[in-house]
Design a protein around this motif. Structure first.
Motif, PDB file in Angstrom:
ATOM      1  N   VAL A  70       4.081  10.491   2.766  1.00  0.00           N
ATOM      2  CA  VAL A  70       4.606  10.326   1.416  1.00  0.00           C
ATOM      3  C   VAL A  70       5.688  11.388   1.207  1.00  0.00           C
ATOM      4  N   ASP A 130      -2.499   2.057   9.634  1.00  0.00           N
ATOM      5  CA  ASP A 130      -3.273   3.251   9.257  1.00  0.00           C
ATOM      6  C   ASP A 130      -2.357   4.476   9.205  1.00  0.00           C
ATOM      7  N   ASN A 131      -1.128   4.256   8.799  1.00  0.00           N
ATOM      8  CA  ASN A 131      -0.150   5.330   8.574  1.00  0.00           C
ATOM      9  C   ASN A 131       0.337   6.009   9.847  1.00  0.00           C
ATOM     10  N   CYS A 188       0.809  -1.236   0.000  1.00  0.00           N
ATOM     11  CA  CYS A 188       0.000   0.000   0.000  1.00  0.00           C
ATOM     12  C   CYS A 188       0.825   1.261   0.000  1.00  0.00           C
ATOM     13  N   CYS A 189       2.052   1.148   0.589  1.00  0.00           N
ATOM     14  CA  CYS A 189       2.633   2.329   1.239  1.00  0.00           C
ATOM     15  C   CYS A 189       4.108   2.541   0.937  1.00  0.00           C
ATOM     16  N   ARG A 227       5.830   5.849   1.389  1.00  0.00           N
ATOM     17  CA  ARG A 227       5.709   6.496   2.704  1.00  0.00           C
ATOM     18  C   ARG A 227       6.959   6.229   3.545  1.00  0.00           C
TER      19      ARG A 227
HETATM   20  C1  LIG Z   1      -2.506   5.476   4.383  1.00  0.00           C
HETATM   21  O1  LIG Z   1      -1.698   5.660   3.252  1.00  0.00           O
HETATM   22  C2  LIG Z   1      -2.170   5.049   2.077  1.00  0.00           C
HETATM   23  C3  LIG Z   1      -1.123   5.184   0.988  1.00  0.00           C
HETATM   24  O2  LIG Z   1      -0.572   6.473   0.914  1.00  0.00           O
HETATM   25  C4  LIG Z   1      -3.509   5.696   1.705  1.00  0.00           C
HETATM   26  O3  LIG Z   1      -4.021   5.105   0.532  1.00  0.00           O
HETATM   27  C5  LIG Z   1      -4.480   5.513   2.858  1.00  0.00           C
HETATM   28  O4  LIG Z   1      -5.697   6.200   2.581  1.00  0.00           O
HETATM   29  C6  LIG Z   1      -3.901   6.028   4.169  1.00  0.00           C
HETATM   30  N1  LIG Z   1      -4.751   5.585   5.258  1.00  0.00           N
HETATM   31  C7  LIG Z   1      -5.095   6.389   6.244  1.00  0.00           C
HETATM   32  C8  LIG Z   1      -5.994   5.791   7.273  1.00  0.00           C
HETATM   33  O5  LIG Z   1      -4.710   7.547   6.323  1.00  0.00           O
END
Ligand SMILES: *[C@@H]1O[C@H](CO)[C@@H](O)[C@H](O)[C@H]1NC(C)=O
Length: 508
Positions: free
Chosen positions: A383, A475-476, A366-367, A370
């Protein structure tokens, strides 16, 4: 024949065992047997404690599929087969589920149940220790100790052969003299069978730490004391014994023994030299300790009522039937010194160099754009791009590598844009805080990178003080998470990827 009172007796006994035909040196429990005070429990994740022992030392359970395996010595009487653990646990996490009793009595230690205090597991049980939090070498061979973080504990409430009432017993443990705290209570030994505080004199266990809530010794600690329930005792006076020294050795041997109106406290550097007697005499001058009311359960890492706030590291320990002679214990100490406990690297994987600036990229699908960054005190992932991000964001995603504030064998990560502030864990989250110089801060800001759980040339970054926990994005937001633990952010799904980071030169 030699005199029973000879100071040399223990050593002579050990030599006599060799002369009697065993070509290997006697183990600690062979020495106790020869002294007439046999082990009734013998626990170690690092080595066999009888020269003929070939059985299992401990069991580990891995996070990937919940499978378990037993780890045995490499040879009779030898060091644990750490390579077997490493291969079983490769690419995942492992916990120590059982510490087997080598005495043949089945007095194994398993996950401690809730008592007067509850453990942190959902069912109130205590946490299990990471299988990799306390690597050491014995005579150059790698092995793992039991790293007890606050919340971790083991127990056996129905052992056979332990001392009850005022009956005599002895015990020793080899511990990490630099891993301790002042909270209650890092213990090994005899405790209540119902996990509750049932009154003065209902315990007799080794304690190690710098609590001053009850007794203390000279200096500021840490001290070897005896937890006799409702008190940590350093001698006859319930408050202080100036003869009980502060300990500074990396490896220590701690000895407690007790019988009808007598007990003793002894200690040594486990890597060299001999035992000193810190106290030997009458029971404490407070009510309830003479006679004792020992109950005979066995605990490790916790108080008798399951007080779970302490920390420490256990490598080996035994309990005996009868009051061992000083000479017998001296021979056991010689055996421990000969086992040659030594430190080894706490880190693996891509090397970090102190003073360099790094950035940490997430590897979960996903990430992958980041990076670990901070927004004020919150540490999260953002990001970041070397071509299009602002200098401010690049600095927020860059960290200066420092020698670990709490243990220089690991690392701390200082903010690039806020010098003096470091990533620390607090309430399982990662936050950016100014270093307040406290022991708690230094330890909570110390992390040990290892080869990444998901491969990919990545690193997984373990909390030094909570080695079941790793830097994880969820969740980042970032946490120190344990694989499959009780919190939402501990979820086993995608754990390996979320807890694996690619280390590169810092953006700024
Ligand atoms: C976390 O990061 C991903 C990829 O950048 C993004 O798609 C997602 O919406 C983000 N989730 C949250 C909970 O912020």
């Amino acid at each position: 024949m030699f005199s029973r009172s000879s100071l040399e007796r223990g050593g002579v006994l050990a030599l006599r065992l060799i002369a009697m035909g065993a070509l290997v040196a006697a183990g600690p429990c062979d020495i106790y047997s020869s002294g007439g005070t046999p082990c009734i429990a013998a626990h170690s994740t690092t080595r066999a404690l009888y020269n003929a022992y070939t059985g299992s030392l401990y069991q580990v359970k891995r996070g990937s599929d919940g499978a378990v395996t037993n780890i045995a010595p490499l040879s009779a009487g030898g060091v644990a087969n750490a390579a077997a653990q490493d291969s079983f646990c490769a690419g995942t996490t492992c916990l120590i589920t059982i510490i087997y009793d080598q005495s043949g009595r089945g007095n194994h230690l398993t996950q401690a149940p809730p008592g007067g205090f509850k453990g942190p597991e959902a069912n109130g049980y205590d946490n299990l220790a990471s299988a990799t939090g306390a690597p050491v070498t014995l005579n150059g061979q790698r092995a793992y100790g039991v790293f007890v973080s606050p919340g971790t504990g083991y127990r056996n409430n129905a052992p056979s052969g332990t001392a009850k009432g005022d009956a005599a017993e002895g015990m020793y443990a080899v511990l990490d003299g630099t891993h301790y705290n002042g909270d209650c209570c890092f213990d090994y030994g005899n405790a209540e069978t119902n996990n509750l505080d049932t009154g003065n004199g209902h315990m007799e266990a080794i304690y190690f730490g710098d609590s001053t809530a009850w007794g203390s010794g000279s200096g500021s600690g840490p001290w070897i004391m005896a937890d006799l329930e409702n008190g940590l005792f350093s001698g006859s006076n319930p408050k202080n014994n100036a003869g009980d020294p502060s300990i500074s050795h990396r490896f220590i041997t701690a000895v407690v023994k007790g019988g009808p109106n007598k007990w003793a406290l002894r200690g040594a550097n486990a890597a060299s030299g001999s035992l000193s007697t810190y106290y030997s005499g009458a029971r404490p001058s407070a009510s309830g300790y003479n006679p004792m009311s020992k109950e005979g359960a066995i605990i490790l890492g916790i108080g008798g009522d399951n007080s779970v706030s302490a920390q420490g590291t256990f490598y080996e320990g035994v309990m005996t039937s009868g009051y061992p002679s000083d000479a017998t214990e001296n021979a056991v100490q010689a055996n421990i010194v000969a086992a040659k406990y030594a430190t080894t690297s706490l880190t693996s994987g891509p090397a970090l160099s102190v003073g360099s600036s790094i950035s940490l990229r997430a590897t979960t699908a996903c990430c992958t754009t980041r990076y670990l960054a901070h927004s004020g005190a919150t540490v999260n992932t953002q990001v970041v791009s070397s071509s299009s991000s602002s200098t401010t964001l690049k600095q927020q995603a860059s960290w200066t590598v420092r020698a670990g504030l709490g243990n220089s064998a690991c690392f701390s990560f200082e903010s690039r844009d806020t010098p003096g502030s470091y990533i620390r864990h607090y309430d399982f989250g990662l936050v950016l805080n100014a270093n307040d110089g406290s022991k708690q801060f230094r330890e909570d800001a110390t992390f040990c990178p290892q080869a990444g759980l998901n491969g990919q040339g990545s690193s997984s970054i373990r909390a030094w003080g909570y080695p079941t926990r790793y830097f994880r994005h969820y969740d980042n937001v970032s946490y120190v998470a344990s694989n499959g633990g009780v919190h939402t952010f501990d979820a086993a799904g995608s754990f390996n990827d979320d807890a694996s980071w690619v280390v590169s030169a810092g953006f700024a």
